[in-house]
Design a protein around this motif. Structure first.
Motif, mmCIF file in Angstrom:
data_model
loop_
_atom_site.group_PDB
_atom_site.id
_atom_site.type_symbol
_atom_site.label_atom_id
_atom_site.label_comp_id
_atom_site.label_asym_id
_atom_site.label_seq_id
_atom_site.Cartn_x
_atom_site.Cartn_y
_atom_site.Cartn_z
ATOM 1 N N ASN A 104 -13.911 0.173 2.877
ATOM 2 C CA ASN A 104 -15.170 1.194 3.550
ATOM 3 C C ASN A 104 -14.337 1.771 4.615
ATOM 4 N N PRO A 105 -13.218 2.574 4.309
ATOM 5 C CA PRO A 105 -12.502 3.390 5.323
ATOM 6 C C PRO A 105 -13.334 4.382 6.189
ATOM 7 N N GLU A 106 -12.753 4.690 7.287
ATOM 8 C CA GLU A 106 -13.196 5.633 8.065
ATOM 9 C C GLU A 106 -11.961 6.888 7.852
ATOM 10 N N PRO A 107 -12.539 7.976 8.012
ATOM 11 C CA PRO A 107 -11.566 9.185 7.859
ATOM 12 C C PRO A 107 -10.701 9.327 9.220
ATOM 13 N N PRO A 108 -9.462 9.756 9.233
ATOM 14 C CA PRO A 108 -8.868 10.345 7.970
ATOM 15 C C PRO A 108 -7.952 9.431 6.982
ATOM 16 N N ALA A 109 -8.536 8.242 6.646
ATOM 17 C CA ALA A 109 -7.737 7.402 6.037
ATOM 18 C C ALA A 109 -7.285 7.963 4.367
ATOM 19 N N ALA A 110 -5.994 7.768 4.253
ATOM 20 C CA ALA A 110 -5.724 8.012 2.730
ATOM 21 C C ALA A 110 -6.104 7.085 1.763
ATOM 22 N N VAL A 111 -6.679 7.852 0.499
ATOM 23 C CA VAL A 111 -7.401 6.967 -0.412
ATOM 24 C C VAL A 111 -7.077 7.030 -1.785
ATOM 25 N N VAL A 112 -5.933 8.022 -2.104
ATOM 26 C CA VAL A 112 -5.722 8.441 -3.551
ATOM 27 C C VAL A 112 -5.608 7.187 -4.326
ATOM 28 N N GLY A 113 -4.907 6.220 -3.771
ATOM 29 C CA GLY A 113 -4.656 5.035 -4.728
ATOM 30 C C GLY A 113 -5.709 4.109 -4.904
ATOM 31 N N ASP A 132 0.745 -1.229 -0.060
ATOM 32 C CA ASP A 132 0.042 0.085 -0.144
ATOM 33 C C ASP A 132 0.848 1.365 -0.191
ATOM 34 N N GLY A 133 2.295 1.030 -0.324
ATOM 35 C CA GLY A 133 3.125 2.203 -0.206
ATOM 36 C C GLY A 133 3.708 2.285 1.103
ATOM 37 N N VAL A 134 3.379 1.723 2.281
ATOM 38 C CA VAL A 134 3.774 1.907 3.478
ATOM 39 C C VAL A 134 4.426 0.321 3.690
ATOM 40 N N THR A 135 3.736 -0.629 3.246
ATOM 41 C CA THR A 135 4.351 -1.880 3.483
ATOM 42 C C THR A 135 4.108 -2.665 2.055
ATOM 43 N N ASP A 136 5.258 -3.711 1.656
ATOM 44 C CA ASP A 136 5.034 -4.316 0.517
ATOM 45 C C ASP A 136 4.249 -5.830 0.521
ATOM 46 N N ASP A 137 3.645 -5.693 1.649
ATOM 47 C CA ASP A 137 2.968 -7.371 2.032
ATOM 48 C C ASP A 137 1.548 -7.365 1.114
ATOM 49 N N GLN A 164 -8.589 -1.572 7.195
ATOM 50 C CA GLN A 164 -8.142 -0.315 6.747
ATOM 51 C C GLN A 164 -6.661 -0.284 6.874
ATOM 52 N N LEU A 165 -6.298 0.185 5.817
ATOM 53 C CA LEU A 165 -4.656 0.328 5.623
ATOM 54 C C LEU A 165 -3.942 1.690 6.110
ATOM 55 N N ASP A 166 -2.623 1.548 6.569
ATOM 56 C CA ASP A 166 -1.842 2.636 7.011
ATOM 57 C C ASP A 166 -1.689 3.362 5.577
ATOM 58 N N GLY A 167 -1.338 2.834 4.279
ATOM 59 C CA GLY A 167 -1.040 3.443 3.219
ATOM 60 C C GLY A 167 -2.468 3.993 2.508
ATOM 61 N N ASN A 168 -2.391 4.501 1.154
ATOM 62 C CA ASN A 168 -3.407 5.204 0.554
ATOM 63 C C ASN A 168 -4.079 4.300 -0.654
ATOM 64 N N LEU A 169 -4.131 3.048 -0.286
ATOM 65 C CA LEU A 169 -4.918 2.374 -1.184
ATOM 66 C C LEU A 169 -6.265 1.880 -0.630
ATOM 67 N N ASN A 170 -6.854 2.458 0.400
ATOM 68 C CA ASN A 170 -8.009 2.431 0.936
ATOM 69 C C ASN A 170 -8.958 2.980 -0.248
ATOM 70 N N ALA A 171 -10.047 2.354 -0.415
ATOM 71 C CA ALA A 171 -10.952 2.736 -1.177
ATOM 72 C C ALA A 171 -12.446 3.036 -0.755
#
Length: 547
Positions: free
Chosen positions: A348-357, A269-274, A299-306
């Motif tokens: 279905n992430p909750e704010p302030p999740a990064a989501v651009v990816g 997700d840009g933070v982890t490669d897992d 929900q992810l730490d990186g920005n692939l949340n949708a």
């Protein structure tokens, strides 16, 4: 959409709305032409190459209840998520003459670069175009345009940072906000927006193009009221939705009942490669489809949340792909489909999740996994996996002098009866490319190579489509951001077909991660090699004369 689709019946009886089939068919085509003209207005009026050349934008027409009536054939991930934006605006008590702008993924948007403009439509408000002045202040629908702006602020030029951990890093966040109020422009709002983006002149021009597109919808709808009468057109809204609903439920009912499951993964997700798992259970029950993403990663730490609207849009796209493509795309197509994902998860992430990816990459994997599930129900309608990524490349100067954004095509999966297409956009986007001439004219960039990748399509009776290679040299110091997928897990073949080639990202010939943001010096060459599509069928059965 085929404008010649026949919705008439042999006895030409009127439908339940009281509209005869001939009038309904005329109205349906005219309403679709309203959406198409909106798109043409937006593309012709835009300033940024991303909209005027690549056509990274979408337009649609909605009724007063927020139901989609007609859409232009633009970007799937934009269109399926639009109803959420309209509902968010309707909750703000819109009035005739208002124009709302928004991009907040948690209040009707998808990701921050996609700026949505929603305009209430009240034909006759400024005169007697509709022939019914007493209803001139009644909102009869909404014009909606959504466009990917090449920069909306944030931590990196182009607003597509690979390492973002919260939405505040991705750019300016706009809940539904009046840009025009009662016909009067809100210059304070416009100034606020432009003060927080790079290239404000370009952003100003693109916003004006969106507003012009929405104004075109009101003009055209007023003309339809004058031609057919107000009540006939409004009855037509219901009739075209009913028609599409009837057609899509017939298609779904023809699928075998059952629950079909599948899993697939994102490559970090840009933070982890897992690997990050997406799980789906698709239940076909009579004339309805229920899609449940329980079991998908949290929900992810990186920005692939949708946002859920993005996942829903991907599901709608797949359902449309396995049903008759001649069914008019509107609210009626979506009514028999339900989509669920637990709150606080990847889809279905909750704010302030990064989501651009999430909008550009996770949506592609959702498409893949739902196709895989439904392949058991409709094997003759599902292709092998395509490239499964948009290959997002963003290059920009930190001083705001330029921001270039591109999604790069790749291989389409082989189909049950023919090869996959070469070097095309796959899944949730169908933008054009930026022509080399335009790219080199507009930006301090030089294209070194742009070609198909020989041998990248998966072997099979029908081979997968070929990926692309695009190499661009940056002629001044800049920031490069890459958001890509299928660099580790190849697009899968089906029915004995081989997998497509994985993609690869290079800086001056050296591999870089699938998701990365890096500052580069002048003279650096960025190369993106996109995945090929999977093959279909046993390669030994391939026609000897086929390429």
């Amino acid at each position: 959409m085929n404008a010649n689709t026949d919705t008439t019946t042999d006895d030409a009886e009127t439908d339940e709305s009281g509209i005869d089939p001939v009038t309904l068919e005329v109205l349906r085509n005219q309403l679709e032409s309203v959406a198409e003209e909106m798109g043409q207005t937006l593309i012709r009026g835009a300033y940024s190459p991303n909209i005027k050349e690549r056509r990274d934008c979408s337009t649609a027409l909605f009724d007063a209840d927020g139901r989609m009536i007609a859409q232009a054939e633009h970007i799937p991930v934009h269109l399926g998520a639009m109803p959420v934006a309209v509902e968010a605006v309707r909750e703000r008590d819109p009035e005739p003459g208002d124009v709302f702008v928004l991009n907040d993924p948690f209040t009707g948007g998808t990701h921050l670069p996609d700026v949505t403009m929603v305009s209430p439509i009240a034909p006759g408000r400024d005169g007697d175009e509709s022939g019914d002045n007493e209803d001139g202040d009644e909102i009869v629908g909404y014009a909606v345009s959504r466009a990917h702006h090449a920069d909306v602020g944030g931590m990196t030029p182009g607003s597509m940072p690979a390492g973002a951990r919260e939405i505040y890093q991705e750019g300016l966040r706009l809940p539904p906000t009046r840009l025009v109020e009662g016909g009067e422009p809100r210059e304070d709002v416009r100034s606020l927006v432009l003060a927080n983006v790079r290239n404000p002149g370009e952003r100003r021009a693109d916003l004006r193009a969106q507003q012009a597109a929405n104004e075109r919808a009101e003009e055209r709808l007023a003309a339809l009221f004058e031609e057919h009468g107000r009540e006939t057109v409004l009855e037509g809204f219901d009739a075209v939705i009913d028609y599409s609903r009837e057609r899509i439920t017939e298609e779904i009912a023809a699928l075998p009942d059952g629950t079909y499951e599948a899993t697939d993964v994102l490559e970090g997700d840009g933070v982890t490669d897992d690997d990050i798992e997406i799980s789906v259970a698709v239940t076909v029950d009579g004339d309805r489809i229920d899609v449940d993403f329980a079991g998908t990663a949290g929900q992810l730490d990186g920005n692939l949340n949708a946002p859920l609207a993005v996942a829903t849009s991907a599901v709608y796209f797949v359902v449309r792909c396995i049903t008759d493509p001649e069914i008019p795309p509107n609210h009626g197509c979506y009514e028999p489909v339900s989509v669920r994902a637990p709150e606080g998860t990847l889809l279905n992430p909750e704010p302030p999740a990064a989501v651009v990816g999430g909008n550009v990459e996770t949506s592609q994997r959702v498409t893949d996994v739902v196709f895989t599930a439904l392949a058991r129900a409709a094997p003759d309608r599902v292709p092998a996996q395509g490239q499964g990524t948009m290959n997002n490349l963003t290059i920009g100067a930190r001083d705001g002098s330029f921001t270039y954004y591109e999604t790069i095509g790749g291989g389409f999966g082989a189909r049950p009866d023919r090869d996959g297409m070469d070097g095309v956009q796959v899944g949730m986007t169908n933008t054009l490319n930026t022509p080399v001439e335009s790219l080199e004219t507009e930006y301090p960039l030089r294209v070194e190579r742009y070609a198909l990748r020989d041998g990248s399509g998966g072997p099979g009776r029908y081979r997968g489509g070929l990926g692309l290679e695009r190499s661009v040299t940056v002629e001044q110091p800049a920031t490069v951001s890459l958001l890509t997928e299928r660099r580790r897990h190849a697009p899968k073949g089906v029915a004995g077909g081989g997998d497509g080639a994985t993609g690869e990202n290079l800086l001056d010939g050296e591999p870089v991660p699938a998701k990365t943001t890096v500052d580069v010096d002048a003279g650096t060459t960025v190369t993106v090699r996109t995945p090929g599509g999977g093959g279909h069928g046993d390669p030994n059965d391939r026609d000897e004369g086929a390429e």
